[in-house]
Write an enzyme that holds these catalytic residues in place. Structure first.
Site, PDB file in Angstrom:
ATOM      1  N   GLU A  33       0.883  -1.164   0.000  1.00 40.15           N
ATOM      2  CA  GLU A  33       0.000   0.000   0.000  1.00 40.15           C
ATOM      3  C   GLU A  33       0.923   1.216   0.000  1.00 40.15           C
ATOM      4  OE1 GLU A  33      -2.334   0.772   3.512  1.00 40.15           O
ATOM      5  OE2 GLU A  33      -3.596   2.229   2.449  1.00 40.15           O
ATOM      6  N   ARG A 258       6.034 -13.027   8.993  1.00 39.14           N
ATOM      7  CA  ARG A 258       6.788 -11.846   8.583  1.00 39.14           C
ATOM      8  C   ARG A 258       8.156 -11.867   9.248  1.00 39.14           C
ATOM      9  NH1 ARG A 258       2.854  -8.261  10.381  1.00 39.14           N
ATOM     10  NH2 ARG A 258       3.464  -7.003   8.596  1.00 39.14           N
ATOM     11  N   LYS A 268       4.958   1.573  11.099  1.00 41.52           N
ATOM     12  CA  LYS A 268       4.931   2.981  10.689  1.00 41.52           C
ATOM     13  C   LYS A 268       4.693   3.903  11.867  1.00 41.52           C
ATOM     14  CE  LYS A 268       2.077   2.047   7.142  1.00 41.52           C
ATOM     15  NZ  LYS A 268       2.351   1.167   6.023  1.00 41.52           N
TER      16      LYS A 268
END
Length: 548
Positions: A33, A258, A268
């Site tokens: 994204e 991950r 973030k």
RNA sequence: UGCCCGAUGGUGUAACGGUAGCACUACAGUUUUUGGUACUGUCUGUCGGGGUUCGAAUCCCUGUCGGGUAACCA
């Protein structure tokens, strides 16, 4: 010849699909994204998807998942492309989920026509309430049984901007009592009155991830859609949409763990806080595990790729030790980085039997691991600097550096003996008076003398001053957020030490981004802001050090 | 609390019913004009309890622990 290597579980799936004839080739995608910068975790996904593409001679799309115009920007699209290119990968097609908006819309209409979707007028709060809980079933929306015609008409109104934001949504009609909460009539479309960075004001209805992602995979002919573990519970939905719609392909979603790196944060939100509170200086601060930061620190792309390959792929959540990234970094740089002499913490050395004003050039190999790297000439003169730590008075026998009365080799220079130690009033060593053996030029002698110690040095009058950023781990703990701890409390106050060092003159022309080895010290990268008159180095990683 | 996933040395991963292997880390040693590199060696592991089997890390049951999941985010 063929190296024996076991397949990870994704490769096993792929090879089965190829062997069974389910697919004749593979097609993967990397779907970021564009609402932020890429980090080391994304790098794993990139290397995996693109690596699989290379390995099986398949194709890989770069697809920007831009279904939420409130957060997405072209700036991020550009940065992401730059990062992937830096890592050395090429995508088959650059696509955006927004490229599929028309097609997705038509599929949504199809679902309405099939009675599989409906326009709902519940507010977000009402919807949450009627969704039920994990133990109690939800209640059907009062709008659930609208007729197809009305749904079509209302969806058209939504699309045409005739409906207020939040007033209506399109929902899939599945099962409000499903044990998987994601299957309780999930949203497909919502209204967002915001300009999209690519489609501008063409659309005010935007598809939700669950509908858009899997169907986009299908539209593009993706065969294996790799994502992270938290999407596992979304898989039934992924398949529901693709089974209800006559999409041209049926991609398979595969979830994997991950990559987490110790002593670091990647989210973030957390990185932004570190920046906002001045702990680090920006998204490309070399202490961060953003790709921009890692790159600025001097880590080569190959080291990231080797790391991704080395850690493997599995379904169990884990934290990879930072030392592992350091290992691959050293491994690559050892073969590729030129050696250079730099003194970080200087101590003055005068060679008393070296004539004042005389300058000799010493030939030095640029990289002992790579003959083709060639040689350079380094000036030596009467006044030199060495590392403070490379001298010790009355040193123990295991001390292989300079001490009174014992010969050591000044690398590429001469055998040197220290004869006298000068000190200030406090007893601190201020200067060493040494002599050199003129017959040992280059650091050799043919009389069988064994010189155990070799140290680095620079000529005082020729050395350049450079600002050097010495980095350490940003966090003290392996997992800075463990046990609900505030990660800000775990910040290492010594993560950056800025010093002024003396470096040999040859570094003057190094281009920003070049990583060299400071002999015996570590790998250092010329910062992007470095200029010949204001040289700045970032420490990429130290050399391994077995001293004591 | 429901549903889903996972559990192999300090770390990351193999072994797919048949000798628990590889890499990182740590620690030794050899080589070395970097106390680097390279090479050699050492230490440390199948979550617990039952079962199936000649044989279980692997299959079954059960427990424990860890993670995910109930956004008009992705």
């Amino acid at each position: 010849m063929e190296e024996e290597r076991s397949l990870n579980f994704i490769e096993q799936i792929i090879e089965q699909d190829l062997a069974s004839g389910k697919h004749t080739g593979i097609y993967t995608r990397f779907p970021p994204e564009p609402n932020g910068y890429l980090h080391i975790g994304h790098a794993k996904a990139i290397c995996l998807n693109f690596g699989l593409g290379e390995q099986y001679n398949g194709k890989v799309n770069l697809r920007f998942d831009d279904t939420n115009p409130t957060a997405e920007k072209q700036e991020y699209v550009d940065a992401i492309k730059e990062n992937i290119t830096w890592l050395g990968f090429k995508w088959e097609k650059e696509l955006h989920t927004s490229d599929h908006f028309q097609q997705l819309y038509e599929y949504a209409v199809q679902l309405i026509n099939q009675g599989d979707a409906y326009v709902c007028e519940q507010s977000a709060e009402e919807m949450a309430k009627s969704k039920g809980t994990p133990t109690e079933p939800g209640q059907n929306s009062p709008f659930r049984d609208r007729c197809v015609e009305e749904n079509l008409e209302l969806f058209e109104k939504m699309k045409n901007g005739e409906v207020d934001e939040g007033a209506m949504t399109l929902r899939a009609k599945i099962d409000m009592a499903h044990s998987n909460m994601h299957m309780r009539d999930p949203l497909m479309y919502r209204i967002i009155n915001e300009r999209h960075h690519r489609t501008g004001s063409d659309w005010v209805i935007y598809p939700i991830y669950d509908f858009a992602h899997g169907v986009s995979d299908a539209i593009e002919g993706i065969t294996h859609s790799i994502c992270t573990l938290e999407f596992e519970v979304h898989r039934p939905l992924y398949e529901w949409f693709n089974n209800k719609i006559n999409t041209p392909a049926k991609p398979q979603q595969i979830e994997m763990a991950r990559l987490n790196i110790s002593n670091a944060v990647t989210s973030k939100r957390k990185v932004k806080k570190l920046i906002d509170e001045g702990v680090v200086f920006g998204w490309d601060d070399p202490r961060l595990t953003t790709l921009a930061g890692i790159r600025r620190r001097g880590v080569p792309a190959q080291a990231i790729r080797d790391l991704a390959e080395g850690i493997g792929v599995s379904k169990r959540n884990s934290i990879t030790e930072m030392s592992r990234l350091d290992y691959y970094t050293r491994q690559v740089l050892n073969k590729t980085a030129n050696r250079v002499m730099a003194v970080l913490d200087p101590l003055k050395v005068t060679i008393t039997n070296f004539d004042e004003g005389k300058v000799e050039m010493c030939e030095a190999k640029n990289n002992p691991e790579d003959e083709s790297a060639g040689t350079r000439d380094m000036p030596i003169s009467r006044n030199l600097y060495i590392e403070k730590a490379d001298f010790m008075e009355d040193a123990p026998k295991k001390f292989f550096r300079l001490t009174n009365g014992k010969e050591v080799r000044f690398k590429h220079g001469y055998y040197i003996t220290c004869n006298e130690v000068l000190k200030d009033a406090q007893g601190n060593i201020t200067e060493l008076l040494c002599t050199y053996d003129p017959t040992t030029k280059g650091g050799w002698s043919d009389d069988g003398r064994k010189i155990k110690g070799t140290i680095h040095w620079v000529s005082a009058e020729h050395a350049l001053k450079a600002k050097v950023n010495l980095y350490e781990g940003l966090f003290n703990s392996e997992n800075p957020e463990e046990g609900g701890k505030d990660f800000m409390e775990d910040v290492n106050p010594n993560s950056l030490e800025v010093i002024e060092a003396f470096v040999e003159p040859s570094v003057k022309d190094l281009a920003p981004g070049t990583t060299v080895q400071f002999d015996r010290t570590g790998y250092f990268c010329v910062d992007k802001d470095s200029t010949p008159n204001n040289i700045i180095f970032n420490r990429t990683v130290t050399l391994r050090d077995k001293k004591k």
